[in-house]
Motif scaffolding. Structure first.
Motif, PDB file in Angstrom:
ATOM      1  N   TYR A  43       0.858  -1.179   0.000  1.00  0.00           N
ATOM      2  CA  TYR A  43       0.000   0.000   0.000  1.00  0.00           C
ATOM      3  C   TYR A  43       0.901   1.238   0.000  1.00  0.00           C
ATOM      4  O   TYR A  43       1.842   1.322   0.789  1.00  0.00           O
ATOM      5  CB  TYR A  43      -0.887   0.014   1.236  1.00  0.00           C
ATOM      6  CG  TYR A  43      -1.976  -1.036   1.224  1.00  0.00           C
ATOM      7  CD1 TYR A  43      -3.198  -0.790   0.616  1.00  0.00           C
ATOM      8  CD2 TYR A  43      -1.764  -2.281   1.817  1.00  0.00           C
ATOM      9  CE1 TYR A  43      -4.197  -1.758   0.600  1.00  0.00           C
ATOM     10  CE2 TYR A  43      -2.757  -3.253   1.809  1.00  0.00           C
ATOM     11  CZ  TYR A  43      -3.973  -2.983   1.197  1.00  0.00           C
ATOM     12  OH  TYR A  43      -4.947  -3.952   1.186  1.00  0.00           O
ATOM     13  N   ILE A  44       0.598   2.182  -0.874  1.00  0.00           N
ATOM     14  CA  ILE A  44       1.456   3.360  -1.010  1.00  0.00           C
ATOM     15  C   ILE A  44       0.793   4.642  -0.505  1.00  0.00           C
ATOM     16  O   ILE A  44       1.457   5.609  -0.158  1.00  0.00           O
ATOM     17  CB  ILE A  44       1.895   3.562  -2.474  1.00  0.00           C
ATOM     18  CG1 ILE A  44       0.676   3.735  -3.384  1.00  0.00           C
ATOM     19  CG2 ILE A  44       2.753   2.378  -2.928  1.00  0.00           C
ATOM     20  CD1 ILE A  44       1.015   4.017  -4.839  1.00  0.00           C
ATOM     21  N   GLY A  45      -0.535   4.686  -0.466  1.00  0.00           N
ATOM     22  CA  GLY A  45      -1.251   5.857   0.016  1.00  0.00           C
ATOM     23  C   GLY A  45      -1.636   6.821  -1.091  1.00  0.00           C
ATOM     24  O   GLY A  45      -1.009   6.897  -2.143  1.00  0.00           O
ATOM     25  N   ALA A  46      -2.689   7.579  -0.850  1.00  0.00           N
ATOM     26  CA  ALA A  46      -3.231   8.499  -1.851  1.00  0.00           C
ATOM     27  C   ALA A  46      -2.239   9.569  -2.287  1.00  0.00           C
ATOM     28  O   ALA A  46      -2.284  10.037  -3.436  1.00  0.00           O
ATOM     29  CB  ALA A  46      -4.500   9.157  -1.309  1.00  0.00           C
ATOM     30  N   GLU A  47      -1.341   9.973  -1.395  1.00  0.00           N
ATOM     31  CA  GLU A  47      -0.378  11.011  -1.755  1.00  0.00           C
ATOM     32  C   GLU A  47       0.550  10.547  -2.877  1.00  0.00           C
ATOM     33  O   GLU A  47       1.037  11.352  -3.670  1.00  0.00           O
ATOM     34  CB  GLU A  47       0.440  11.429  -0.530  1.00  0.00           C
ATOM     35  CG  GLU A  47      -0.346  12.246   0.474  1.00  0.00           C
ATOM     36  CD  GLU A  47      -0.910  13.536  -0.115  1.00  0.00           C
ATOM     37  OE1 GLU A  47      -0.165  14.243  -0.817  1.00  0.00           O
ATOM     38  OE2 GLU A  47      -2.106  13.810   0.114  1.00  0.00           O
ATOM     39  N   LYS A  48       0.807   9.244  -2.937  1.00  0.00           N
ATOM     40  CA  LYS A  48       1.617   8.703  -4.029  1.00  0.00           C
ATOM     41  C   LYS A  48       0.776   8.636  -5.310  1.00  0.00           C
ATOM     42  O   LYS A  48       1.255   8.906  -6.405  1.00  0.00           O
ATOM     43  CB  LYS A  48       2.131   7.305  -3.661  1.00  0.00           C
ATOM     44  CG  LYS A  48       3.225   7.290  -2.602  1.00  0.00           C
ATOM     45  CD  LYS A  48       4.549   7.764  -3.180  1.00  0.00           C
ATOM     46  CE  LYS A  48       5.723   7.434  -2.254  1.00  0.00           C
ATOM     47  NZ  LYS A  48       5.613   8.004  -0.913  1.00  0.00           N
ATOM     48  N   CYS A  49      -0.484   8.267  -5.174  1.00  0.00           N
ATOM     49  CA  CYS A  49      -1.378   8.191  -6.334  1.00  0.00           C
ATOM     50  C   CYS A  49      -1.517   9.564  -6.988  1.00  0.00           C
ATOM     51  O   CYS A  49      -1.702   9.674  -8.215  1.00  0.00           O
ATOM     52  CB  CYS A  49      -2.753   7.696  -5.909  1.00  0.00           C
ATOM     53  SG  CYS A  49      -2.766   6.072  -5.098  1.00  0.00           S
ATOM     54  N   LYS A  50      -1.418  10.587  -6.171  1.00  0.00           N
ATOM     55  CA  LYS A  50      -1.558  11.973  -6.642  1.00  0.00           C
ATOM     56  C   LYS A  50      -0.566  12.301  -7.754  1.00  0.00           C
ATOM     57  O   LYS A  50      -0.854  13.128  -8.638  1.00  0.00           O
ATOM     58  CB  LYS A  50      -1.342  12.917  -5.448  1.00  0.00           C
ATOM     59  CG  LYS A  50      -1.390  14.392  -5.776  1.00  0.00           C
ATOM     60  CD  LYS A  50      -1.101  15.202  -4.517  1.00  0.00           C
ATOM     61  CE  LYS A  50      -1.083  16.699  -4.803  1.00  0.00           C
ATOM     62  NZ  LYS A  50      -0.775  17.479  -3.568  1.00  0.00           N
ATOM     63  N   ASN A  51       0.596  11.661  -7.741  1.00  0.00           N
ATOM     64  CA  ASN A  51       1.624  11.969  -8.737  1.00  0.00           C
ATOM     65  C   ASN A  51       1.122  11.844 -10.172  1.00  0.00           C
ATOM     66  O   ASN A  51       1.534  12.603 -11.051  1.00  0.00           O
ATOM     67  CB  ASN A  51       2.842  11.052  -8.552  1.00  0.00           C
ATOM     68  CG  ASN A  51       3.599  11.353  -7.279  1.00  0.00           C
ATOM     69  OD1 ASN A  51       3.660  12.495  -6.835  1.00  0.00           O
ATOM     70  ND2 ASN A  51       4.172  10.328  -6.660  1.00  0.00           N
ATOM     71  N   CYS A  52       0.237  10.883 -10.411  1.00  0.00           N
ATOM     72  CA  CYS A  52      -0.267  10.650 -11.774  1.00  0.00           C
ATOM     73  C   CYS A  52      -1.757  10.933 -11.924  1.00  0.00           C
ATOM     74  O   CYS A  52      -2.253  11.008 -13.045  1.00  0.00           O
ATOM     75  CB  CYS A  52      -0.012   9.209 -12.199  1.00  0.00           C
ATOM     76  SG  CYS A  52       1.730   8.789 -12.392  1.00  0.00           S
ATOM     77  N   HIS A  53      -2.443  11.066 -10.809  1.00  0.00           N
ATOM     78  CA  HIS A  53      -3.902  11.163 -10.885  1.00  0.00           C
ATOM     79  C   HIS A  53      -4.457  12.467 -10.314  1.00  0.00           C
ATOM     80  O   HIS A  53      -5.470  12.449  -9.601  1.00  0.00           O
ATOM     81  CB  HIS A  53      -4.522   9.963 -10.164  1.00  0.00           C
ATOM     82  CG  HIS A  53      -4.180   8.648 -10.773  1.00  0.00           C
ATOM     83  ND1 HIS A  53      -4.729   8.199 -11.952  1.00  0.00           N
ATOM     84  CD2 HIS A  53      -3.312   7.676 -10.366  1.00  0.00           C
ATOM     85  CE1 HIS A  53      -4.235   7.011 -12.250  1.00  0.00           C
ATOM     86  NE2 HIS A  53      -3.366   6.672 -11.313  1.00  0.00           N
ATOM     87  N   SER A  54      -3.818  13.566 -10.636  1.00  0.00           N
ATOM     88  CA  SER A  54      -4.316  14.855 -10.144  1.00  0.00           C
ATOM     89  C   SER A  54      -4.498  15.892 -11.252  1.00  0.00           C
ATOM     90  O   SER A  54      -4.958  17.004 -10.992  1.00  0.00           O
ATOM     91  CB  SER A  54      -3.368  15.421  -9.078  1.00  0.00           C
ATOM     92  OG  SER A  54      -2.072  15.624  -9.627  1.00  0.00           O
ATOM     93  N   ALA A  55      -4.179  15.528 -12.478  1.00  0.00           N
ATOM     94  CA  ALA A  55      -4.314  16.476 -13.596  1.00  0.00           C
ATOM     95  C   ALA A  55      -5.766  16.567 -14.059  1.00  0.00           C
ATOM     96  O   ALA A  55      -6.470  15.557 -14.131  1.00  0.00           O
ATOM     97  CB  ALA A  55      -3.427  16.044 -14.761  1.00  0.00           C
ATOM     98  N   GLN A  56      -6.215  17.753 -14.362  1.00  0.00           N
ATOM     99  CA  GLN A  56      -7.577  17.945 -14.839  1.00  0.00           C
ATOM    100  C   GLN A  56      -7.822  17.176 -16.128  1.00  0.00           C
ATOM    101  O   GLN A  56      -8.899  16.603 -16.345  1.00  0.00           O
ATOM    102  CB  GLN A  56      -7.843  19.441 -15.074  1.00  0.00           C
ATOM    103  CG  GLN A  56      -7.895  20.279 -13.810  1.00  0.00           C
ATOM    104  CD  GLN A  56      -9.054  19.912 -12.909  1.00  0.00           C
ATOM    105  OE1 GLN A  56     -10.124  19.507 -13.376  1.00  0.00           O
ATOM    106  NE2 GLN A  56      -8.860  20.039 -11.606  1.00  0.00           N
ATOM    107  N   ALA A  57      -6.829  17.115 -16.992  1.00  0.00           N
ATOM    108  CA  ALA A  57      -6.982  16.454 -18.286  1.00  0.00           C
ATOM    109  C   ALA A  57      -7.252  14.962 -18.158  1.00  0.00           C
ATOM    110  O   ALA A  57      -7.890  14.356 -19.018  1.00  0.00           O
ATOM    111  CB  ALA A  57      -5.733  16.680 -19.136  1.00  0.00           C
TER     112      ALA A  57
END
Length: 226
Positions: A43-57
């Motif tokens: 488990y890496i946590g949402a903060e790691k997921c943010k790296n690729c999954h935070s762009a509006q596009a």
């Protein structure tokens, strides 16, 4: 109960999260003390997921999560409303009780070796509660992007089994059920319309809908067949 507290508790309970079905448990050896084997996926946590999954596009999945009740699932257990609900059920501290924590944080009960350094369980019901441990997925996508010379977060096709890409209603029902003090029967299709976070770059049929087995949707399916 204050409207804000009620909304936060309900949102935390009505989600796609299943720590019981996705959480990792310590392996039991035959009565002998052995060094724990490294977890195959962590488990890496949402903060790691943010790296690729935070762009509006690409749909800003991280932003959707932050705005939803899931991100506050642990925090809301400290509210007066949650404390009152816990007291009624003989729970002294909801933020420490397995009864509550198993569905209000991600990876509850997982051994330390199954958590990536920096993983923060107090961030509530995170991405991996529904999508499963993300370390393998993260490493694979970074490696693929580097190999192709693409930017991090660029659209990529995922191989089957790398991550739970499509969350089904049965995942939600592992926590959103009669064991929850705030549970109310719900329509997965209607809930998904509120918390869904698709990548708009992926082509889907114009009439695409998630599958739902609630009484309302089953009734509609029966009606369509007549």
């Amino acid at each position: 109960m204050k409207p804000l507290a009620r909304t936060a508790i309900t949102a935390a309970v009505l989600a796609c999260a299943c720590l019981v079905s996705l959480g990792l448990r310590p392996a039991r050896s035959g009565g002998q003390d052995k060094a724990a084997a490294p977890a195959a996926n962590k488990y890496i946590g949402a903060e790691k997921c943010k790296n690729c999954h935070s762009a509006q596009a690409s749909g800003d999945q991280y932003g959707h999560w932050q705005a939803a009740g899931h991100s506050k699932a642990f925090e809301v257990l400290a509210s007066d409303a949650a404390k009152a609900a816990a007291k009624e059920r003989g729970v002294e501290d909801a933020q420490k009780s397995e009864t509550c924590m198993k569905c209000h944080v991600t990876a509850f009960g997982a051994p330390p070796e199954a958590l990536k350094k920096g993983f923060e369980p107090r961030s509530g019901v995170q991405c991996e509660s529904c999508h499963g441990p993300g370390e393998t997925h993260m490493k694979a996508r970074f490696a693929a992007a580097a190999s192709a010379g693409a930017e991090v977060g660029a659209r990529q096709e995922l191989p089957a089994g790398e991550i739970v890409a499509k969350v089904e209603m049965k995942t939600c029902l592992t926590c959103h059920n009669e064991e929850s003090p705030t549970f109310k029967p719900f329509c997965f299709k209607e809930r998904w319309a509120k918390i869904g976070h698709f990548d708009p770059r992926k082509k889907r049929p114009a009439d695409y809908q998630v599958d739902c087995d609630c009484p309302k949707c089953i009734g509609e399916k029966v009606g369509e067949k007549k």
